[in-house]
Design an enzyme around this catalytic site. Structure first.
Site, short mmCIF file in Angstrom:
data_model
loop_
_atom_site.label_atom_id
_atom_site.label_comp_id
_atom_site.label_asym_id
_atom_site.label_seq_id
_atom_site.Cartn_x
_atom_site.Cartn_y
_atom_site.Cartn_z
N SER A 311 0.80 -1.23 0.00
CA SER A 311 0.00 0.00 0.00
C SER A 311 0.83 1.28 0.00
CB SER A 311 -0.94 0.00 1.20
OG SER A 311 -1.93 -1.01 1.06
N ILE A 312 2.12 1.20 0.21
CA ILE A 312 2.98 2.38 0.06
C ILE A 312 2.79 2.96 -1.34
CG2 ILE A 312 5.39 3.11 -0.17
CD1 ILE A 312 4.66 2.77 2.72
#
Length: 588
Positions: A311-312
């Site tokens: 999700s970065i």
């Protein structure tokens, strides 16, 4: 009688020939072949001096690595008592010396028993004790400052290793080897900055304490101890890094405290884009640095190696959606659904969320939907914004240094990627996975930290520095590494401002994935990430990337725990403690 005389003559002739032969041999040894004896080119003068000389190397002459304030990163200097072996065979004021250093006389004499080389007493001495010992002027008894390796290595992957390597010397330094400037046993850099800066660090000459002894090993009186070392005011060269010793120790100690096994942390000064601290795990296996651990060499710096970000990467998708005007403030997204449109498990359902709420709570469905919409009109949208945020190209300092073209401070830094098969841009499920940092997406933790610094600076892209300057021994400058912009387009200031608010929301929101950091003395803005590596065994990469203080950004940081169990990862705890530690360092 004649026979006897004849035998005497023959004997005398034989003796004369023998004496002549010995004389000729002495002439060869002492006058003719003194520096190149036999086909092995033995230097007899050096050998004789060595035979009657006891020595101790004080400094190997290789250049050093220092932090930004000039403190050594690789060694600690301690005052030590040094005793030469010949003391065992002579009377010396052991009682007087023992009283000065605070040890029993027997402890000192026991250390000298059967010693062949100078004995270093490890007890640390004060400056006053050193002066008292040297004031005695006892042959073979000295108080001197000696450098010891740090008990806990600092930034060992970044700084790298040095070792003997005949292959490297013959390949890179054949000229220096031929003219005697270095030996085949001279240590050279084999990894990290030791290797990158090796040509600047090669030793000119060792510094030694020398003492001449007689054939029995006793001191030759009238000949004092000599210090031999280069009188050159310029060498050895020091590498003045951008690291801060206190911050580096904080990061190392925090990683060790939480026993992070694979991954690491990197801390960057946002204003000038300098690395303040960088620590990779696992630690280097000094006995076999290139032995594989978790599929990689132990000497490999994990922070320079592409990893799956999870999700970065939503930071990239969000920036693209904002700049392409794809966001409607009132629009909500169904976060009870997966990226494939299926219902997620009840404990993972989040209901209807706005774009801002989706970012704060890391809703996968929102970013999968946005990416599928954007890629229809622009198939290259995701890699374009990954590049704008500096995630694809190497971000470490590169430039021409003297005759070295494209010199790299971060040797071994690799490029990131978004796609490995461009045909998958037409596959909705593949697009959905890529939008949330899965499938083929890989980026380096250093590039992620740089992305956070870029956003915090309002979109200004810079190369990351780990070294400020090369300095001569007399502290004058040999070379200064200037700031370099990172090539390529960047996000505009409006997008950067919106991203700053989104990153703050991750921490400030009641249900944000970074809400734990609300209690820190520095306000944090950032993004969490959990990348699935092995679904069956619940193996993930666990990230937190951000910057602080949020309203007056000074530091960008990434902590990543690789190939771990999500439920036991200490990523957030490590991030929390380092932020708190930096606050304490700055306010003490």
């Amino acid at each position: 009688m004649k026979i006897i005389h004849k035998r005497i003559y023959i004997t005398l002739i034989f003796i004369l020939l023998l004496i002549s032969g010995l004389g000729a041999r002495l002439v060869q040894l002492q006058l003719v072949s003194t520096e190149s004896f036999t086909d092995k080119k033995i230097n007899l003068i050096e050998g004789s001096v060595k035979q009657r000389t006891q020595e101790m190397v004080v400094d190997d002459g290789r250049g050093k690595f220092e932090d930004k304030n000039g403190q050594s990163l690789t060694s600690i200097t301690h005052n030590r008592l040094v005793l030469f072996p010949f003391l065992e065979k002579m009377k010396w004021p052991v009682q007087q010396v023992s009283e000065i250093v605070g040890m029993q006389p027997k402890e000192l004499t026991n250390r000298l028993a059967n010693a062949k080389t100078p004995v270093i007493i490890t007890k640390e001495l004060s400056h006053a004790q050193v002066e008292k010992i040297n004031a005695l002027k006892v042959p073979g008894v000295f108080g001197i400052p000696l450098k010891d390796e740090r008990p806990v290595p600092l930034a060992e992957h970044l700084i790298g290793l040095e070792a003997q390597s005949k292959q490297i010397i013959e390949e890179k330094y054949s000229d220096k080897l031929k003219n005697g400037a270095i030996k085949s046993t001279t240590p050279v850099g084999i990894s990290g900055m030791q290797r990158a800066f090796d040509e600047f660090l090669l030793p000119e000459q060792e510094s030694k304490l020398l003492y001449h002894v007689d054939r029995l090993g006793g001191p030759m009186f009238g000949i004092d101890v000599k210090y031999t070392g280069t009188a050159n005011p310029y060498y050895p060269v020091s590498v003045r890094t951008t690291l801060d010793l206190s911050a580096q120790e904080l990061v190392e100690n925090t990683l060790n405290h939480y026993k992070l096994k694979d991954g690491g942390a990197v801390l960057i000064d946002i204003k000038n884009n300098k690395v303040i601290a960088m620590a990779s795990r696992p630690s280097i296996n000094k006995k076999d640095p290139f032995k594989k651990q978790n599929g990689s060499d132990s000497v490999e710096n994990r922070l320079l190696t592409p990893q799956t970000p999870g999700s970065i990467f939503k930071t990239v998708t969000a920036a693209a959606a904002l700049e392409q005007n794809k966001i409607q403030p009132s629009l909500t997204y169904n976060c009870d659904k997966s990226i494939y449109g299926n219902n997620v498990e009840k404990d993972h359902q989040k209901g209807q969320l706005t774009f801002e709420e989706s970012f704060a709570q890391s809703c996968n469905a929102t970013f999968a939907q946005l990416a599928k919409e954007m890629i229809i009109s622009n198939p290259n949208i995701l890699e374009q914004y990954a590049d704008k945020l500096g995630l694809i190209q190497p971000v470490g300092w590169t430039g021409d240094v003297f005759h070295f073209e494209h010199f790299k401070q971060f040797l071994g830094e690799k490029s990131g990627r978004v796609w490995t098969n461009t045909r998958e841009k037409k596959v909705p499920n593949a697009v959905a996975q890529t939008a949330i940092g899965q499938l083929d997406v890989k980026v380096t933790p250093l590039a992620v930290a740089n992305m956070m610094a870029t956003i915090a600076r309002g979109g200004e892209k810079k190369q990351v520095k780990a070294v400020d300057a090369l300095e001569y021994k007399n502290n004058t400058s040999l070379y200064t590494f200037k700031e370099h912009e990172l090539k390529g387009d960047t996000i505009n200031k409006a997008t950067a401002a919106s991203m700053q608010q989104l990153l703050k929301g991750v921490v400030q929101s009641e249900k944000g994935t970074g809400r734990r950091f609300q209690t820190l003395p520095y306000e944090v803005a950032g993004k969490s990430g959990t990348a699935e590596i092995n679904v069956k065994d619940d193996i993930v990469n666990k990230w937190f990337a951000g910057y602080f203080p949020a309203d007056d950004p000074k530091y960008a940081m990434v902590v990543v725990d690789l190939n771990t169990k999500s439920a036991i990862s200490p990523t957030n705890s490590v991030f929390y403690d380092i932020v708190k530690g930096m606050y304490d360092l700055n306010t003490r």
